[in-house]
Design a protein around this motif. Structure first.
Motif, PDB file in Angstrom:
ATOM      1  N   VAL A   1       0.821  -1.221   0.000  1.00 33.22           N
ATOM      2  CA  VAL A   1       0.000   0.000   0.000  1.00 33.22           C
ATOM      3  C   VAL A   1       0.854   1.269   0.000  1.00 33.22           C
ATOM      4  CG1 VAL A   1      -1.797  -1.218   1.319  1.00 33.22           C
ATOM      5  CG2 VAL A   1      -0.216   0.302   2.528  1.00 33.22           C
ATOM      6  N   LEU A   2       0.248   2.357  -0.464  1.00 38.08           N
ATOM      7  CA  LEU A   2       0.902   3.673  -0.448  1.00 38.08           C
ATOM      8  C   LEU A   2       0.143   4.537   0.560  1.00 38.08           C
ATOM      9  CD1 LEU A   2       0.838   4.121  -4.343  1.00 38.08           C
ATOM     10  CD2 LEU A   2       2.727   3.162  -3.007  1.00 38.08           C
ATOM     11  N   PHE A   3       0.785   4.882   1.667  1.00 40.89           N
ATOM     12  CA  PHE A   3       0.124   5.704   2.678  1.00 40.89           C
ATOM     13  C   PHE A   3       0.102   7.169   2.239  1.00 40.89           C
ATOM     14  CE2 PHE A   3       1.194   2.005   5.290  1.00 40.89           C
ATOM     15  CZ  PHE A   3       0.033   1.870   6.052  1.00 40.89           C
ATOM     16  N   GLU A   4      -0.997   7.850   2.554  1.00 41.64           N
ATOM     17  CA  GLU A   4      -1.041   9.299   2.292  1.00 41.64           C
ATOM     18  C   GLU A   4       0.007   9.945   3.190  1.00 41.64           C
ATOM     19  OE1 GLU A   4      -4.965  10.831   2.926  1.00 41.64           O
ATOM     20  OE2 GLU A   4      -5.782   9.804   1.182  1.00 41.64           O
ATOM     21  N   ASP A   5       0.912  10.709   2.601  1.00 38.16           N
ATOM     22  CA  ASP A   5       2.005  11.283   3.387  1.00 38.16           C
ATOM     23  C   ASP A   5       2.510  12.547   2.702  1.00 38.16           C
ATOM     24  OD1 ASP A   5       4.368  11.885   4.696  1.00 38.16           O
ATOM     25  OD2 ASP A   5       4.922   9.785   4.989  1.00 38.16           O
ATOM     26  N   THR A   6       2.234  13.676   3.344  1.00 35.22           N
ATOM     27  CA  THR A   6       2.545  14.972   2.722  1.00 35.22           C
ATOM     28  C   THR A   6       4.044  15.245   2.644  1.00 35.22           C
ATOM     29  OG1 THR A   6       2.167  15.910   4.894  1.00 35.22           O
ATOM     30  CG2 THR A   6       0.382  16.125   3.292  1.00 35.22           C
ATOM     31  N   SER A   7       4.858  14.452   3.365  1.00 36.99           N
ATOM     32  CA  SER A   7       6.304  14.715   3.301  1.00 36.99           C
ATOM     33  C   SER A   7       6.914  14.201   1.992  1.00 36.99           C
ATOM     34  CB  SER A   7       7.013  14.106   4.513  1.00 36.99           C
ATOM     35  OG  SER A   7       6.802  12.710   4.546  1.00 36.99           O
ATOM     36  N   TYR A   8       6.105  13.514   1.166  1.00 30.18           N
ATOM     37  CA  TYR A   8       6.598  13.086  -0.151  1.00 30.18           C
ATOM     38  C   TYR A   8       5.985  13.973  -1.230  1.00 30.18           C
ATOM     39  CZ  TYR A   8       8.501   8.962   2.084  1.00 30.18           C
ATOM     40  OH  TYR A   8       9.226   8.124   2.888  1.00 30.18           O
ATOM     41  N   ALA A   9       6.757  14.223  -2.295  1.00 29.40           N
ATOM     42  CA  ALA A   9       6.331  15.124  -3.368  1.00 29.40           C
ATOM     43  C   ALA A   9       4.952  14.770  -3.929  1.00 29.40           C
ATOM     44  CB  ALA A   9       7.372  15.117  -4.480  1.00 29.40           C
ATOM     45  N   ASP A  10       4.720  13.459  -4.166  1.00 33.31           N
ATOM     46  CA  ASP A  10       3.432  13.093  -4.780  1.00 33.31           C
ATOM     47  C   ASP A  10       2.334  12.834  -3.736  1.00 33.31           C
ATOM     48  OD1 ASP A  10       4.309  10.765  -3.682  1.00 33.31           O
ATOM     49  OD2 ASP A  10       4.188   9.559  -5.509  1.00 33.31           O
ATOM     50  N   GLY A  11       2.668  13.072  -2.439  1.00 28.57           N
ATOM     51  CA  GLY A  11       1.671  12.917  -1.392  1.00 28.57           C
ATOM     52  C   GLY A  11       1.481  11.503  -0.882  1.00 28.57           C
ATOM     53  N   TYR A  12       2.330  10.576  -1.363  1.00 34.14           N
ATOM     54  CA  TYR A  12       2.218   9.181  -0.915  1.00 34.14           C
ATOM     55  C   TYR A  12       3.573   8.597  -0.525  1.00 34.14           C
ATOM     56  CZ  TYR A  12      -2.535   9.255  -2.634  1.00 34.14           C
ATOM     57  OH  TYR A  12      -3.856   9.565  -2.823  1.00 34.14           O
ATOM     58  N   SER A  13       3.547   7.702   0.470  1.00 37.16           N
ATOM     59  CA  SER A  13       4.774   7.014   0.891  1.00 37.16           C
ATOM     60  C   SER A  13       5.185   6.002  -0.183  1.00 37.16           C
ATOM     61  CB  SER A  13       4.501   6.244   2.183  1.00 37.16           C
ATOM     62  OG  SER A  13       3.689   5.103   1.897  1.00 37.16           O
ATOM     63  N   PRO A  14       6.442   5.511  -0.134  1.00 39.77           N
ATOM     64  CA  PRO A  14       6.799   4.383  -1.000  1.00 39.77           C
ATOM     65  C   PRO A  14       5.945   3.177  -0.600  1.00 39.77           C
ATOM     66  CG  PRO A  14       8.730   5.285   0.146  1.00 39.77           C
ATOM     67  CD  PRO A  14       7.534   5.919   0.743  1.00 39.77           C
ATOM     68  N   PRO A  15       5.850   2.139  -1.459  1.00 43.93           N
ATOM     69  CA  PRO A  15       5.018   0.979  -1.122  1.00 43.93           C
ATOM     70  C   PRO A  15       5.467   0.294   0.180  1.00 43.93           C
ATOM     71  CG  PRO A  15       5.805   0.849  -3.387  1.00 43.93           C
ATOM     72  CD  PRO A  15       6.502   2.003  -2.763  1.00 43.93           C
ATOM     73  N   LEU A  16       4.502  -0.005   1.045  1.00 53.22           N
ATOM     74  CA  LEU A  16       4.784  -0.713   2.300  1.00 53.22           C
ATOM     75  C   LEU A  16       3.846  -1.912   2.395  1.00 53.22           C
ATOM     76  CD1 LEU A  16       5.052   2.366   4.692  1.00 53.22           C
ATOM     77  CD2 LEU A  16       6.913   0.791   4.159  1.00 53.22           C
ATOM     78  N   ASN A  17       4.330  -2.994   3.018  1.00 52.40           N
ATOM     79  CA  ASN A  17       3.506  -4.195   3.146  1.00 52.40           C
ATOM     80  C   ASN A  17       2.617  -4.149   4.382  1.00 52.40           C
ATOM     81  OD1 ASN A  17       4.637  -5.151   0.864  1.00 52.40           O
ATOM     82  ND2 ASN A  17       5.516  -6.999   1.773  1.00 52.40           N
ATOM     83  N   VAL A  18       1.344  -4.475   4.192  1.00 59.44           N
ATOM     84  CA  VAL A  18       0.408  -4.588   5.315  1.00 59.44           C
ATOM     85  C   VAL A  18      -0.415  -5.864   5.117  1.00 59.44           C
ATOM     86  CG1 VAL A  18      -1.455  -3.491   6.624  1.00 59.44           C
ATOM     87  CG2 VAL A  18       0.274  -2.066   5.485  1.00 59.44           C
ATOM     88  N   ALA A  19      -0.523  -6.662   6.196  1.00 56.74           N
ATOM     89  CA  ALA A  19      -1.240  -7.943   6.119  1.00 56.74           C
ATOM     90  C   ALA A  19      -2.740  -7.720   5.906  1.00 56.74           C
ATOM     91  CB  ALA A  19      -1.021  -8.726   7.415  1.00 56.74           C
ATOM     92  N   GLN A  20      -3.401  -8.733   5.301  1.00 52.91           N
ATOM     93  CA  GLN A  20      -4.853  -8.660   5.071  1.00 52.91           C
ATOM     94  C   GLN A  20      -5.622  -8.330   6.346  1.00 52.91           C
ATOM     95  OE1 GLN A  20      -7.312 -11.301   2.789  1.00 52.91           O
ATOM     96  NE2 GLN A  20      -5.550 -12.245   1.794  1.00 52.91           N
ATOM     97  N   ARG A  21      -5.149  -8.874   7.469  1.00 54.75           N
ATOM     98  CA  ARG A  21      -5.804  -8.689   8.763  1.00 54.75           C
ATOM     99  C   ARG A  21      -6.010  -7.217   9.104  1.00 54.75           C
ATOM    100  NH1 ARG A  21      -8.807 -10.358  13.030  1.00 54.75           N
ATOM    101  NH2 ARG A  21      -7.809 -10.257  15.060  1.00 54.75           N
ATOM    102  N   TYR A  22      -5.082  -6.356   8.645  1.00 53.47           N
ATOM    103  CA  TYR A  22      -5.089  -4.949   9.064  1.00 53.47           C
ATOM    104  C   TYR A  22      -5.388  -3.961   7.936  1.00 53.47           C
ATOM    105  CZ  TYR A  22      -2.847  -7.181  13.060  1.00 53.47           C
ATOM    106  OH  TYR A  22      -2.569  -8.012  14.120  1.00 53.47           O
ATOM    107  N   VAL A  23      -6.179  -4.398   6.954  1.00 50.63           N
ATOM    108  CA  VAL A  23      -6.591  -3.483   5.884  1.00 50.63           C
ATOM    109  C   VAL A  23      -8.114  -3.502   5.817  1.00 50.63           C
ATOM    110  CG1 VAL A  23      -6.466  -2.951   3.415  1.00 50.63           C
ATOM    111  CG2 VAL A  23      -4.471  -3.922   4.572  1.00 50.63           C
ATOM    112  N   VAL A  24      -8.747  -2.336   5.998  1.00 48.33           N
ATOM    113  CA  VAL A  24     -10.211  -2.256   5.959  1.00 48.33           C
ATOM    114  C   VAL A  24     -10.646  -1.114   5.034  1.00 48.33           C
ATOM    115  CG1 VAL A  24     -10.613  -3.267   8.246  1.00 48.33           C
ATOM    116  CG2 VAL A  24     -10.254  -0.792   8.040  1.00 48.33           C
ATOM    117  N   ALA A  25     -11.917  -1.138   4.658  1.00 46.49           N
ATOM    118  CA  ALA A  25     -12.440  -0.098   3.766  1.00 46.49           C
ATOM    119  C   ALA A  25     -12.393   1.247   4.474  1.00 46.49           C
ATOM    120  CB  ALA A  25     -13.863  -0.431   3.370  1.00 46.49           C
ATOM    121  N   CYS A  26     -12.072   2.286   3.722  1.00 48.31           N
ATOM    122  CA  CYS A  26     -12.007   3.624   4.305  1.00 48.31           C
ATOM    123  C   CYS A  26     -13.406   4.222   4.340  1.00 48.31           C
ATOM    124  CB  CYS A  26     -11.080   4.489   3.469  1.00 48.31           C
ATOM    125  SG  CYS A  26     -10.806   6.080   4.229  1.00 48.31           S
ATOM    126  N   LYS A  27     -13.833   4.648   5.523  1.00 49.70           N
ATOM    127  CA  LYS A  27     -15.194   5.177   5.672  1.00 49.70           C
ATOM    128  C   LYS A  27     -15.313   6.645   5.272  1.00 49.70           C
ATOM    129  CE  LYS A  27     -17.705   2.369   8.939  1.00 49.70           C
ATOM    130  NZ  LYS A  27     -18.453   2.359  10.205  1.00 49.70           N
TER     131      LYS A  27
END
Length: 293
Positions: free
Chosen positions: A262-288
């Motif tokens: 996943v690419l986290f929203e992160d304003t410290s990067y030029a395009d507003g997203y972090s480099p790709p990071l791994n997150v397990a299925q257990r900890y990914v949910v729909a954004c409300k």
């Protein structure tokens, strides 16, 4: 049920599980001979270069047996998976009972908070041992499998892990990893504990501030529709923390044991997203919430 009986029950279930695993092996060895026979028959047909009625009938018989063998092995394996689920739920019951005893006895000194590293390891283990949903042919994955949300009337059980939206001290809202303590049906509110505070931080929250975490991993090979797809907006647990942040799916898992990238929203990067990071299925949910942070 007393602790003793839970221990005895777990020991019994482990013995049964051991038996089932041995049975699986026996079943597999037994069907090996038949599979070999199928292979040899095909080889013979190729050398003779013809499909006679004899071979047709022979193969049909062999394949029927192979299918029955596979189904028998499959049913033993499902039985074993049920035993594992039963053992896990007894261990969970025991953990909750110990936690309640710890919270409610005044005589004991307050429990020490868990070391950060220990908590992180536990969260990783919980993600790794989350069972994979294995449906029967044509069966659709249920709610709380992978990206499939809970039904609208779903109430999370005591001990269930959820993403909870809490107000921080500075008034900021944030999504944290929490454990359900109770649900009050008359007020429609949850009581949850911050996972990081080991029972110190208790929050009372409305249903819309709670997102139950998946209870099964979805298998990308059989149920890709039960996974979030590329570029979908999600809440994901930031590595080495207990907070969920908004992220875009970079790539979904390819194999059952894989994580999302996943690419986290992160304003410290030029395009507003972090480099790709791994997150397990257990900890990914729909954004409300859809508005940018």
């Amino acid at each position: 049920r007393s602790n003793m009986s839970a221990d005895t029950k777990i020991a019994e279930l482990l013995t049964e599980l051991h038996q089932l695993i041995k049975q699986t092996q026996e079943e597999r060895s037994r069907s090996e001979h038949n599979l070999l026979n199928i292979q040899k028959t095909h080889e013979r047909m190729q050398t003779e270069n013809k499909t006679s009625p004899y071979y047709r009938t022979k193969l049909r018989g062999l394949y029927t047996t192979a299918k029955a063998d596979a189904e028998a092995e499959c049913s033993i394996l499902r039985h074993a998976l049920d035993k594992i689920a039963e053992i896990k739920s007894l261990l969970e019951e025991r953990r909750i009972a110990a936690k309640m005893a710890g919270v409610y006895s005044d005589s004991d000194p307050p429990r020490k908070t868990m070391r950060r590293g220990v908590l992180m390891t536990l969260l990783q283990q919980s993600a790794m041992t989350l069972p994979l949903w294995i449906g029967k042919p044509g069966e659709s994955p249920p709610p709380l499998c992978g990206a499939i949300p809970a039904s609208s009337d779903y109430v999370a059980k005591q001990g269930d892990k959820v993403a909870a939206r809490v107000k921080a001290v500075d008034g900021d809202e944030q999504w944290i990893l929490a454990e359900v303590v109770s649900y009050n049906h008359s007020t429609n509110k949850y009581e949850v504990d911050d996972i990081d505070e080991e029972g110190k931080e208790r929050h009372t929250l409305s249903r819309r501030r709670i997102i139950p975490l998946p209870q099964w991993k979805a298998n990308p090979e059989t149920d890709p529709e039960a996974l979030f797809s590329k570029d979908q907006l999600v809440l994901a647990l930031y590595p080495q923390t207990t907070c969920f942040y908004r992220a875009l799916i970079h790539t979904p898992p390819h194999r059952p044991q894989d994580d999302y990238s996943v690419l986290f929203e992160d304003t410290s990067y030029a395009d507003g997203y972090s480099p790709p990071l791994n997150v397990a299925q257990r900890y990914v949910v729909a954004c409300k919430e859809n508005k940018k942070k």
